[in-house]
Design a protein around this motif. Structure first.
Motif, PDB file in Angstrom:
ATOM      1  N   ARG A  68       0.851  -1.191   0.000  1.00 58.92           N
ATOM      2  CA  ARG A  68       0.000   0.000   0.000  1.00 58.92           C
ATOM      3  C   ARG A  68       0.887   1.242   0.000  1.00 58.92           C
ATOM      4  NH1 ARG A  68      -4.569   0.400   4.327  1.00 58.92           N
ATOM      5  NH2 ARG A  68      -5.310   1.930   2.792  1.00 58.92           N
ATOM      6  N   ALA A  69       0.493   2.218  -0.794  1.00 61.70           N
ATOM      7  CA  ALA A  69       1.283   3.453  -0.900  1.00 61.70           C
ATOM      8  C   ALA A  69       0.430   4.652  -0.507  1.00 61.70           C
ATOM      9  CB  ALA A  69       1.799   3.628  -2.323  1.00 61.70           C
ATOM     10  N   PHE A  70       1.042   5.561   0.229  1.00 66.22           N
ATOM     11  CA  PHE A  70       0.365   6.781   0.670  1.00 66.22           C
ATOM     12  C   PHE A  70       1.225   7.985   0.280  1.00 66.22           C
ATOM     13  CE2 PHE A  70      -0.922   3.380   3.470  1.00 66.22           C
ATOM     14  CZ  PHE A  70      -2.295   3.537   3.561  1.00 66.22           C
ATOM     15  N   VAL A  71       0.596   8.965  -0.319  1.00 67.38           N
ATOM     16  CA  VAL A  71       1.269  10.228  -0.643  1.00 67.38           C
ATOM     17  C   VAL A  71       0.774  11.290   0.320  1.00 67.38           C
ATOM     18  CG1 VAL A  71       1.317  12.113  -2.318  1.00 67.38           C
ATOM     19  CG2 VAL A  71       1.800   9.781  -3.055  1.00 67.38           C
ATOM     20  N   LEU A  72       1.720  11.986   0.959  1.00 68.20           N
ATOM     21  CA  LEU A  72       1.402  13.038   1.930  1.00 68.20           C
ATOM     22  C   LEU A  72       1.550  14.390   1.239  1.00 68.20           C
ATOM     23  CD1 LEU A  72       2.012  10.472   3.601  1.00 68.20           C
ATOM     24  CD2 LEU A  72       3.072  11.939   5.313  1.00 68.20           C
ATOM     25  N   ALA A  73       0.442  15.122   1.114  1.00 68.24           N
ATOM     26  CA  ALA A  73       0.482  16.372   0.355  1.00 68.24           C
ATOM     27  C   ALA A  73      -0.424  17.412   0.991  1.00 68.24           C
ATOM     28  CB  ALA A  73       0.041  16.123  -1.087  1.00 68.24           C
ATOM     29  N   ASP A  74       0.173  18.480   1.541  1.00 73.84           N
ATOM     30  CA  ASP A  74      -0.671  19.543   2.082  1.00 73.84           C
ATOM     31  C   ASP A  74      -1.313  20.311   0.923  1.00 73.84           C
ATOM     32  OD1 ASP A  74       0.760  22.177   1.504  1.00 73.84           O
ATOM     33  OD2 ASP A  74       2.372  21.099   2.514  1.00 73.84           O
TER      34      ASP A  74
END
Length: 250
Positions: free
Chosen positions: A200-206
């Motif tokens: 599983r991949a998560f991208v953290l982007a404000d």
């Protein structure tokens, strides 16, 4: 006022201020909010600006990249909220990849899961991970001074020796057409490789990263769940058509 004249005023204000609120554009053009919203949509399609919550902003240069220090002072509260939520997704026993970056760094104080293993290319992450008594592996490679990230052929070869339950990736841009991007092709390849090695991949982007695209593509939107603090429902709906979006709120 004719459309070309409104567009000229909008773009001139953006050149002067970089970010302009909707009410400022309404005052400057003496037009309705609905008219200005249509103008912003049109100018965004023409790649002349990006819409942000409550207004518009200049597009950043494709290869422009801030240093770690410069990034660490921007949107700190939002990054902490995103980091805290992302850390809550880590389960006991997980093997994770923690990408270099100031948003991923904000995960570390909130990691509560036990018996986890972390692999990272982020030099600034190491001390914080060790203080949490987390078993940590640092990939080899070339140290990129501006981002304190390990990149290059050695880093890729080192990374390919592992597989992960989850990876947490930082980006410079998230765009509905161009996906997840970053200015440096070598950093993009590191992030891309980590995504492919993860269940599983998560991208953290404000919110400041949305509707931005930079030089090097990392992956299409659907390859990772996006964690963001963006609250504009119209904007979020566009991204939710392409991928899973987790919204954190203060």
């Amino acid at each position: 006022m004719l459309t070309p004249e409104r567009h000229r005023i909008i773009l001139q204000l953006l050149q002067e201020k970089e970010v302009v609120k909707l009410h400022e554009l309404v005052e400057a053009t003496q037009c309705s909010e609905s008219t200005i919203r249509r103008d912003l949509s049109q100018l965004e399609k023409e790649k002349k600006l990006k819409r942000v919550h409550g207004g518009a902003a200049l597009l950043q240069q494709k290869r422009e990249e801030l240093s770690v220090f410069e990034k660490s002072t921007k949107n700190i509260h939002e990054k902490q909220l995103i980091g805290k939520y992302a850390a809550s997704l880590i389960q006991d026993g997980d093997c994770i990849y923690l990408d270099a970056g100031t948003t991923t760094f904000q995960m570390i104080p909130y990691i509560e899961a036990k018996n986890i293993v972390v692999v990272t290319n982020g030099i600034m992450h190491i001390e914080a991970l060790l203080e949490k008594d987390i078993q940590t592996y640092l990939v080899g490679g070339f140290i990129k001074k501006k981002t304190n990230a390990l990149i290059g052929r050695g880093a890729i070869h080192s990374l390919q020796q592992y597989s992960f339950d989850k990876c947490f990736i930082g980006v410079n841009g998230v765009h509905i057409d161009f996906g997840y991007t970053t200015p440096d092709p070598e950093e993009a390849f590191m992030k891309q490789t980590a995504i492919h090695l993860s269940q599983r991949a998560f991208v953290l982007a404000d919110h400041s990263k949305l509707n931005e695209s930079t030089f090097a593509k990392i992956a299409p939107l659907q390859e990772a769940t996006m964690i963001t603090d963006e609250t504009d429902e119209e904007l979020l709906a566009m991204y939710e058509e392409k991928t899973t979006v987790e919204v954190v709120k203060s």
